[in-house]
Design a protein around this motif. Structure first.
Motif, mmCIF file in Angstrom:
data_model
loop_
_atom_site.group_PDB
_atom_site.id
_atom_site.type_symbol
_atom_site.label_atom_id
_atom_site.label_comp_id
_atom_site.label_asym_id
_atom_site.label_seq_id
_atom_site.Cartn_x
_atom_site.Cartn_y
_atom_site.Cartn_z
ATOM 1 N N GLY A 200 0.809 -1.220 0.000
ATOM 2 C CA GLY A 200 0.000 0.000 0.000
ATOM 3 C C GLY A 200 0.838 1.265 0.000
ATOM 4 N N PRO A 201 1.718 1.443 0.980
ATOM 5 C CA PRO A 201 2.609 2.598 0.974
ATOM 6 C C PRO A 201 3.544 2.629 -0.228
ATOM 7 C CG PRO A 201 2.500 1.647 3.172
ATOM 8 C CD PRO A 201 1.794 0.697 2.260
ATOM 9 N N ALA A 202 3.986 1.470 -0.708
ATOM 10 C CA ALA A 202 4.854 1.440 -1.892
ATOM 11 C C ALA A 202 4.133 2.018 -3.095
ATOM 12 C CB ALA A 202 5.307 0.011 -2.176
ATOM 13 N N THR A 203 2.858 1.675 -3.237
ATOM 14 C CA THR A 203 2.050 2.243 -4.325
ATOM 15 C C THR A 203 1.922 3.753 -4.174
ATOM 16 O OG1 THR A 203 0.806 0.178 -4.525
ATOM 17 C CG2 THR A 203 -0.176 2.141 -5.494
ATOM 18 N N ALA A 204 1.699 4.208 -2.935
ATOM 19 C CA ALA A 204 1.598 5.648 -2.688
ATOM 20 C C ALA A 204 2.917 6.344 -3.012
ATOM 21 C CB ALA A 204 1.214 5.896 -1.229
ATOM 22 N N LEU A 205 4.036 5.721 -2.659
ATOM 23 C CA LEU A 205 5.347 6.287 -2.980
ATOM 24 C C LEU A 205 5.522 6.418 -4.486
ATOM 25 C CD1 LEU A 205 8.281 7.111 -2.176
ATOM 26 C CD2 LEU A 205 8.864 4.688 -2.378
ATOM 27 N N LEU A 206 5.230 5.357 -5.218
ATOM 28 C CA LEU A 206 5.378 5.393 -6.674
ATOM 29 C C LEU A 206 4.453 6.438 -7.301
ATOM 30 C CD1 LEU A 206 5.649 1.569 -7.438
ATOM 31 C CD2 LEU A 206 7.501 3.249 -7.420
ATOM 32 N N ARG A 207 3.285 6.623 -6.720
ATOM 33 C CA ARG A 207 2.358 7.642 -7.235
ATOM 34 C C ARG A 207 2.952 9.045 -7.053
ATOM 35 N NH1 ARG A 207 -1.718 6.293 -4.363
ATOM 36 N NH2 ARG A 207 -2.537 4.828 -5.907
ATOM 37 N N GLU A 208 3.562 9.297 -5.903
ATOM 38 C CA GLU A 208 4.186 10.590 -5.653
ATOM 39 C C GLU A 208 5.398 10.812 -6.564
ATOM 40 O OE1 GLU A 208 3.640 13.471 -2.949
ATOM 41 O OE2 GLU A 208 2.111 12.719 -4.319
ATOM 42 N N LEU A 209 6.210 9.776 -6.762
ATOM 43 C CA LEU A 209 7.361 9.912 -7.653
ATOM 44 C C LEU A 209 6.900 10.266 -9.070
ATOM 45 C CD1 LEU A 209 9.599 6.853 -6.596
ATOM 46 C CD2 LEU A 209 9.558 9.160 -5.635
#
Length: 224
Positions: free
Chosen positions: A134-143
């Protein structure tokens, strides 16, 4: 090999800053010799990116390699080194000599304090595996949001062979964090298929994955 959710020692504040700095030197050495730095520098060079954000900068070794590569080509590049840990940033400042082309910012990669498309490229090395899906997806979205061209995410590829090789490499270090965290980082890493799925869930337009040497992979996005 199934992915583990066990946390690494460096995910928590480390009482001995010198011990953490030694751990980051081990990581920087592995990046330089075992395929962590070269793929990122190569991708930035191919993009001709000059405004770069490095998320989860660690000791700043990859950021410094990017600006030095640009200097050798007669290009002026600026890299913002971003990390959520002030400990990491202080070590990065010392390790890079606060190079004039580097800036240091404390912020959370899950909520980057920048407008959309603020940087030509956004790099992230050996950080993705620290996040659950979940957080990994959020990180990739921000990048993806703050990158004008593409994010460049370089990380480990999880496999039994990678675990065995990294475990053996970690035994060459006397550092407690390195010996514990290096093999664990492989067990926490994503496979190429899992990384591509996370990128798609994060809204990347056309994620591409390149398998690198020494059990690494590089994830980028290409507009159709």
């Amino acid at each position: 090999m199934r992915r583990t959710t066990a946390r690494e020692l460096m995910d928590e504040p480390v009482d001995d800053v010198d011990e953490l700095a030694a751990n980051l030197r081990d990581i920087a050495l592995a990046n330089a010799r075992l395929g962590g730095t070269a793929p990122v520098v190569r991708a930035v060079r191919e993009l001709r990116a000059v405004r770069i954000l490095d998320v989860g900068c660690g000791a700043g070794d990859v950021a410094l390699a990017m600006v030095r590569d640009a200097e050798e080509r007669g290009v002026i590049a600026r890299v913002t080194c971003l990390d959520v840990s002030e400990q990491m940033l202080e070590i990065a400042r010392r390790a890079t000599g606060e190079h004039h082309a580097l800036a240091f910012v404390r912020a959370d990669g899950l909520a980057l304090p920048y407008p959309d498309r603020a940087f030509d490229a956004v790099t992230c090395t050996l950080s993705l595996h620290h996040f659950e899906p979940g957080p990994a997806t959020a990180l990739l979205r921000e990048l993806r949001r703050v990158a004008k061209q593409t994010p460049i995410v370089c990380d480990l590829r999880r496999s039994a062979l990678a675990f065995a090789a990294v475990w053996l490499w970690s035994r060459t270090s006397r550092n407690r964090l390195t010996r514990n965290d290096a093999p664990l980082s492989v067990r926490r890493a994503y496979t190429p298929d899992e990384a591509l799925l996370l990128a798609r869930l994060a809204g990347w337009r056309l994620p591409q994955l390149r398998v690198e040497r020494f059990f690494r992979m590089t994830l980028t996005d290409e507009a159709p």
